[in-house]
Scaffold this motif. Sequence first.
Motif, PDB file in Angstrom:
ATOM      1  N   VAL A 142      10.039   3.312  -0.873  1.00  0.00           N
ATOM      2  CA  VAL A 142       9.853   3.468   0.566  1.00  0.00           C
ATOM      3  C   VAL A 142       9.422   4.896   0.892  1.00  0.00           C
ATOM      4  CG1 VAL A 142      11.023   3.375   2.804  1.00  0.00           C
ATOM      5  CG2 VAL A 142      11.566   1.685   1.054  1.00  0.00           C
ATOM      6  N   LYS A 143      10.105   5.858   0.276  1.00  0.00           N
ATOM      7  CA  LYS A 143       9.882   7.260   0.660  1.00  0.00           C
ATOM      8  C   LYS A 143       8.785   7.964  -0.125  1.00  0.00           C
ATOM      9  CE  LYS A 143      13.365  10.007   1.655  1.00  0.00           C
ATOM     10  NZ  LYS A 143      14.665  10.673   1.643  1.00  0.00           N
ATOM     11  N   GLY A 144       8.488   7.444  -1.305  1.00  0.00           N
ATOM     12  CA  GLY A 144       7.579   8.151  -2.206  1.00  0.00           C
ATOM     13  C   GLY A 144       6.113   8.019  -1.822  1.00  0.00           C
ATOM     14  N   SER A 145       5.255   8.383  -2.767  1.00  0.00           N
ATOM     15  CA  SER A 145       3.813   8.405  -2.514  1.00  0.00           C
ATOM     16  C   SER A 145       3.237   6.983  -2.604  1.00  0.00           C
ATOM     17  CB  SER A 145       3.140   9.290  -3.555  1.00  0.00           C
ATOM     18  OG  SER A 145       3.293   8.697  -4.819  1.00  0.00           O
ATOM     19  N   PHE A 182       4.418  -0.522  -7.970  1.00  0.00           N
ATOM     20  CA  PHE A 182       5.371  -1.617  -7.747  1.00  0.00           C
ATOM     21  C   PHE A 182       4.624  -2.949  -7.644  1.00  0.00           C
ATOM     22  CE2 PHE A 182       7.092  -4.241  -4.191  1.00  0.00           C
ATOM     23  CZ  PHE A 182       8.234  -4.714  -4.807  1.00  0.00           C
ATOM     24  N   LEU A 183       3.587  -2.968  -6.806  1.00  0.00           N
ATOM     25  CA  LEU A 183       2.792  -4.198  -6.639  1.00  0.00           C
ATOM     26  C   LEU A 183       2.112  -4.584  -7.953  1.00  0.00           C
ATOM     27  CD1 LEU A 183       0.709  -4.095  -3.334  1.00  0.00           C
ATOM     28  CD2 LEU A 183       2.565  -5.640  -3.928  1.00  0.00           C
ATOM     29  N   ASP A 184       1.508  -3.593  -8.601  1.00  0.00           N
ATOM     30  CA  ASP A 184       0.768  -3.869  -9.834  1.00  0.00           C
ATOM     31  C   ASP A 184       1.674  -4.449 -10.921  1.00  0.00           C
ATOM     32  OD1 ASP A 184      -1.587  -3.059  -8.733  1.00  0.00           O
ATOM     33  OD2 ASP A 184      -1.508  -1.018  -9.547  1.00  0.00           O
ATOM     34  N   ASP A 204      -5.272   2.615  -1.954  1.00  0.00           N
ATOM     35  CA  ASP A 204      -4.565   1.726  -1.018  1.00  0.00           C
ATOM     36  C   ASP A 204      -3.062   2.021  -0.947  1.00  0.00           C
ATOM     37  OD1 ASP A 204      -7.023   0.641  -0.689  1.00  0.00           O
ATOM     38  OD2 ASP A 204      -6.577  -1.306  -1.586  1.00  0.00           O
ATOM     39  N   ASP A 205      -2.418   1.372  -0.006  1.00  0.00           N
ATOM     40  CA  ASP A 205      -0.981   1.601   0.176  1.00  0.00           C
ATOM     41  C   ASP A 205      -0.364   0.337   0.783  1.00  0.00           C
ATOM     42  OD1 ASP A 205       1.475   2.833   0.327  1.00  0.00           O
ATOM     43  OD2 ASP A 205       0.900   4.359   1.794  1.00  0.00           O
TER      44      ASP A 205
END
Length: 369
Positions: free
Chosen positions: A125-128, A135-137, A265-266
Amino acid sequence: MLIERLKLNNYRNYESLDIKFNKGFNVLTGDNAQGKTGVLEAIFLCALGRSHRTSRDSELIRYNCAGGYVGINLKNNQGDESVEIKLRIGENKKVFVNKIECKKIGELMGVLNTVMFSPEDLSLVKGSPQERRRFLDMEISQLSSEYFYTLQRYNKVLKQRNAVLKDDENMYGKGVLAIYDEQLSRLGSKITVKRREMTDTLSTVAHDIHKMISSSKEFLEIQYKADAGSFEKEDDIFDYMMESLIKNSSEDIRRGHTSTGPHRDDIIIKINGNDVRTYGSQGQQRTAALSLKLSEIALVRKIKGESPILLLDDVFSELDDERQNLLIEATRDCQCFLSCTSINSLKQTQIENVTVYECINGTLKQKSI
Ligand SMILES: Nc1ncnc2c1ncn2[C@@H]1O[C@H](COP(=O)(O)OP(=O)(O)OP(=O)(O)O)[C@@H](O)[C@H]1O
Ligand SMILES: [Mg+2]
């Protein structure tokens, strides 16, 4: 999914370990720096072909040794399977599934599914943005080896394109870039589509979980924020990427890197419509991270039709009683590996079918409680 046996040789601080595990809750307890996380990392390594702590495989080999080994015997809905990783200093690791060497690491994906909970989850949540993309990958790769290959190829082409951009001799012509632009757009559009799909699915599941955790007070949503804006179809994203890569090429040459693509992306995590990263309290951020991880479990169950292995690295001390109980509730039909320095806090929880192992300086011994 069930891990029956783990073997380690010259891996981290383990010289030699051969241990059988319980179907339910396996608690690894011991002082700091004894090797608890090392065991969880070894399991994670067999699931994804890489450590969650480092991208340098040589760090996994025991100090002053030429090579190391990790082997797991497991049961999944295909039957009995084995995964083995052989590490050697100065060489690429070798991965074996059922004693047959994998030509590509992607062949490993999906044999063993894990979800890791660690105190660093808050950085989700807080990171880059990089951490959220990772995480998604990792999540999509575990469920689709095709995605894993696409991502690997994308990263390779991106590196090649960046090398051309950085070439001070100015040997490139726009012709060389054009080849990479086409490949990058083709792979990048596939990645964007998959990541958006996964984000939407996660959002639905996480929304329900978060609603429950917050007693219906908070509404969590996750949105994929793509460089390609709101384009959803692969072809449209391809066209957008081609156009932007060409348009930005002079700027990219000046900067020496590629400014367009899913590597920028994010995901945006919102509670009640506000970005948690910016506006959330510490507790809200922690809960949002927990909801996301719990959604991973639900997703693996849905897509694979069986429960993942849960790796809980020192997380209980970080959670209040209510969230501890929710986590335990979510682990009901999963085999769990939990590390902690003291089992006292666990005694208050409602965990059943527990085996405790004492971890001392690279050894693991079953302990009665
Ligand atoms: N390649 C290696 N060879 C030998 N020892 C290593 C290697 N890499 C790490 N270690 C050591 O292994 C030990 C165990 O580390 P690990 O992170 O597994 O401990 P832990 O039990 O999880 O501790 P904590 O409670 O502090 O999290 C540490 O002392 C670490 O320095
Ligand atoms: Mg540890």
